[in-house]
Write an enzyme that holds these catalytic residues in place. Structure first.
Site, mmCIF file in Angstrom:
data_model
loop_
_atom_site.group_PDB
_atom_site.id
_atom_site.type_symbol
_atom_site.label_atom_id
_atom_site.label_comp_id
_atom_site.label_asym_id
_atom_site.label_seq_id
_atom_site.Cartn_x
_atom_site.Cartn_y
_atom_site.Cartn_z
ATOM 1 N N TRP A 118 0.801 -1.217 0.000
ATOM 2 C CA TRP A 118 0.000 0.000 0.000
ATOM 3 C C TRP A 118 0.837 1.273 0.000
ATOM 4 C CZ3 TRP A 118 1.686 2.649 4.127
ATOM 5 C CH2 TRP A 118 2.163 1.934 5.219
ATOM 6 N N ASN A 119 2.120 1.202 0.357
ATOM 7 C CA ASN A 119 2.859 2.445 0.590
ATOM 8 C C ASN A 119 3.269 3.170 -0.688
ATOM 9 O OD1 ASN A 119 4.639 0.308 0.131
ATOM 10 N ND2 ASN A 119 6.236 1.142 1.447
ATOM 11 N N ARG A 152 6.434 -1.174 -11.386
ATOM 12 C CA ARG A 152 7.753 -1.808 -11.284
ATOM 13 C C ARG A 152 7.673 -3.309 -11.538
ATOM 14 N NH1 ARG A 152 11.496 -0.336 -6.176
ATOM 15 N NH2 ARG A 152 10.492 -2.086 -5.116
ATOM 16 N N LYS A 167 -2.516 -8.632 -7.380
ATOM 17 C CA LYS A 167 -3.308 -8.511 -6.156
ATOM 18 C C LYS A 167 -2.761 -7.317 -5.376
ATOM 19 C CE LYS A 167 -3.027 -9.260 -2.243
ATOM 20 N NZ LYS A 167 -2.986 -8.234 -1.110
ATOM 21 N N ALA A 198 -2.723 -4.225 -2.412
ATOM 22 C CA ALA A 198 -3.015 -4.195 -0.979
ATOM 23 C C ALA A 198 -4.471 -3.793 -0.743
ATOM 24 C CB ALA A 198 -2.081 -3.218 -0.269
ATOM 25 N N SER A 202 6.126 -7.200 3.779
ATOM 26 C CA SER A 202 6.887 -7.493 4.993
ATOM 27 C C SER A 202 7.647 -8.809 4.865
ATOM 28 C CB SER A 202 5.952 -7.569 6.202
ATOM 29 O OG SER A 202 5.153 -8.739 6.141
ATOM 30 N N GLU A 260 10.814 -8.449 -2.432
ATOM 31 C CA GLU A 260 11.333 -7.186 -1.912
ATOM 32 C C GLU A 260 10.674 -7.002 -0.562
ATOM 33 O OE1 GLU A 260 11.794 -3.958 -0.436
ATOM 34 O OE2 GLU A 260 10.396 -3.133 -1.915
ATOM 35 N N CYS A 305 10.199 0.916 2.907
ATOM 36 C CA CYS A 305 11.211 -0.065 3.296
ATOM 37 C C CYS A 305 12.613 0.523 3.209
ATOM 38 C CB CYS A 305 11.107 -1.319 2.430
ATOM 39 S SG CYS A 305 11.191 -0.964 0.657
ATOM 40 N N GLU A 320 11.205 -2.500 11.947
ATOM 41 C CA GLU A 320 10.905 -1.459 10.971
ATOM 42 C C GLU A 320 9.894 -0.489 11.580
ATOM 43 O OE1 GLU A 320 10.713 -1.786 6.110
ATOM 44 O OE2 GLU A 320 9.686 -3.273 7.319
#
Length: 501
Positions: A173-174, A182, A197, A199, A252, A273, A307, A404
């Site tokens: 979502w970020n 990407r 799919k 978030a 995550s 990632e 991240c 994190e």
């Protein structure tokens, strides 16, 4: 020193006519085989504005059967798509790039509404996202192979690069638009079909992206999008089905481990990632003005919900107090509020769980002896706001140094020697990115070699670039996205043995 406060407009917000128009333009259904379809049984889930907690709209809530329908569409489209000329694939990406650029204002507003990113930063993400399509449009026509003579001269080696096949793409979502492009960009360039799919918190950007690609001429079934509030129910059946041949995941480390286990059942190609815990090293000889500027970029990009965000600020003792003072002044001056308001730099965190985690990490550090220079206290609602915060004297055992943060908190601790800094920087299961500020060239090279990270920001607070390979080591992931190697993740290498002529 006090932190920024929420602006009054955020406490009660009604959507503007322009915001309603932008929302209304986004299809709210699943995108399967080129058609917009409701989820089985008509299930839907709400999309929230994190700045207010209000429901923006509802979208289709896919389940297992919907996911498998999407995979079927991708599977059936694969043969024709991989036979499409590379130039045709390239032109589709180029057209999609231009559409993203042309619609950047409305797409930025859409992103701000569904995930809280300030409008100016959202516009920057749209530009960044578009560049992946432009980059991979150029790479689509450069997929090559090889021809060589065997060492004994008795045969020839022919090497081909062919599409992996149907891919499952799972995005966070970020960066809801850039993480989509990407992954989609190299998949299209390589000749792969896919199921995306997105978030749960940010389905709208993914649906808008699917609509743009359809308008750019992408054939039916090449890209399929399933939005869902039940990701496990949707993703696992596709990974275990046997028709998918590739998984690309950004998210995550915890979820990445689970998906790797599921992908192992059919031995899928995987790109991961995952999480980060980036150290930001500042040495006595650093240009402090540049270091503070870089710290603001590395910490506050996407409100720290990245991240690549600087998590641990390791500052040599001789400049630690001055660096902390300057950084706290900059952080305290940041305006906080709904991302559509003029001058806002600090928007809301994505949801209450994200805000609560930041609150817990700061409280744990303070209980261990850390000092709050600015911020440090979550705001009451509406919205999930946390002020820009600077902590000093963070103890070695604090959770904030190991987990994190995913929020606007800079945790500073001091070091004395270069070896001490490297040991502290590498003392983590993660290895995505490290930042270094120093004017010593020899030290720069030593650190670049000794830091356990897939990327190094040397006197630079932002490392992301579509033309560069993005990825980490250790538990920060597998494979690379972007750059010349980004398309390799979607290609298989085939070797053909030929008798000598």
């Amino acid at each position: 020193m006090t932190g920024s406060t929420i602006t009054p407009q955020t406490t009660a917000h009604a959507l503007t006519e322009r915001e309603r128009e932008v929302l209304a333009a986004v299809p709210g259904e699943l995108f399967i085989a080129g058609r917009w379809l409701p989820a089985a049984g008509g299930a839907r889930f709400p999309v929230l504005d994190p700045a207010t907690g209000d429901v923006l709209c509802e979208v289709a809530d896919a389940g297992r059967d919907d996911a498998l329908d999407a995979l079927t569409a991708a599977h059936e489209a694969q043969a024709a798509w991989q036979a499409t000329p590379p130039r045709e694939r390239s032109e589709i990406l180029r057209r999609a790039y231009q559409l993203l650029v042309d619609r950047s204002n409305e797409l930025a507003l859409l992103m701000t509404m569904e995930m809280g990113k300030p409008l100016a930063e959202a516009a920057g993400e749209i530009a960044y996202a578009a560049e992946f399509f432009r980059w991979f449009a150029e790479e689509a026509v450069r997929i090559d192979g090889g021809y060589a003579t065997a060492p004994d001269g008795a045969s020839r080696f022919l090497v081909l690069h062919q599409p992996v096949g149907p891919c499952v793409l799972v995005t966070p979502w970020n960066f809801p638009m850039a993480m989509g492009t990407r992954k989609i960009g190299p998949a299209i360039a390589a000749g792969c079909t896919m199921v995306l799919k997105p978030a749960e918190q940010t389905p709208l950007c993914a649906l808008a992206l699917a609509d743009i690609l359809a308008q750019a001429g992408l054939p039916d079934g090449v890209l399929n999008v399933v939005t869902t509030s039940r990701p496990g129910e949707v993703v696992e059946p596709m990974l275990r089905d046997g028709r998918a041949r590739k998984l690309s995941f950004t998210g995550s480390t915890q979820v990445g481990r689970l998906l790797l286990a599921q992908a192992a059942d059919k031995v899928l190609r995987t790109s991961m990632e995952l999480g980060g815990n980036a150290p930001f090293l500042v040495f006595d000889d650093a240009d402090l003005d540049a270091a503070v500027e870089g710290a603001m970029a590395a910490k506050m990009r996407n409100i720290g919900e990245a991240c690549t965000a600087a998590n641990r600020f390791l500052v040599q003792r001789g400049v630690a107090d001055e660096f902390a003072r300057r950084l706290a002044e900059r952080m305290a001056a940041l305006k906080m509020g709904r991302g559509t308001e003029p001058g806002v730099v600090v928007g809301p965190l994505i949801d209450a769980a994200g805000r609560d985690k930041v609150t817990e990490l700061v409280a744990d550090a303070v209980a261990g002896g850390a000092t709050v220079l600015t911020g440090g206290t979550a705001l009451d609602g509406p919205g999930t706001f946390y002020p820009a915060t600077v902590l000093t004297g963070v103890p070695a055992g604090a959770r904030i140094g190991r987990e994190e943060i995913f929020g606007p908190v800079a945790a500073i601790s001091a070091f004395d020697t270069e070896d001490e800094a490297i040991t502290a920087a590498n003392d983590t299961e993660y290895g995505l990115v490290s930042y270094v500020y120093t004017r010593d060239l020899a030290r720069s090279l030593r650190l670049a070699e000794r830091l356990d990270a897939g990327m190094i920001g040397l006197n630079k607070g932002v490392v992301s670039n579509p033309a560069a390979p993005f990825g980490g080591v250790k538990q920060s992931g597998l494979g690379r996205e972007g750059g010349r190697v980004g398309i390799d993740e979607f290609l298989e290498t085939k070797y053909v043995a030929i008798p000598a002529p």
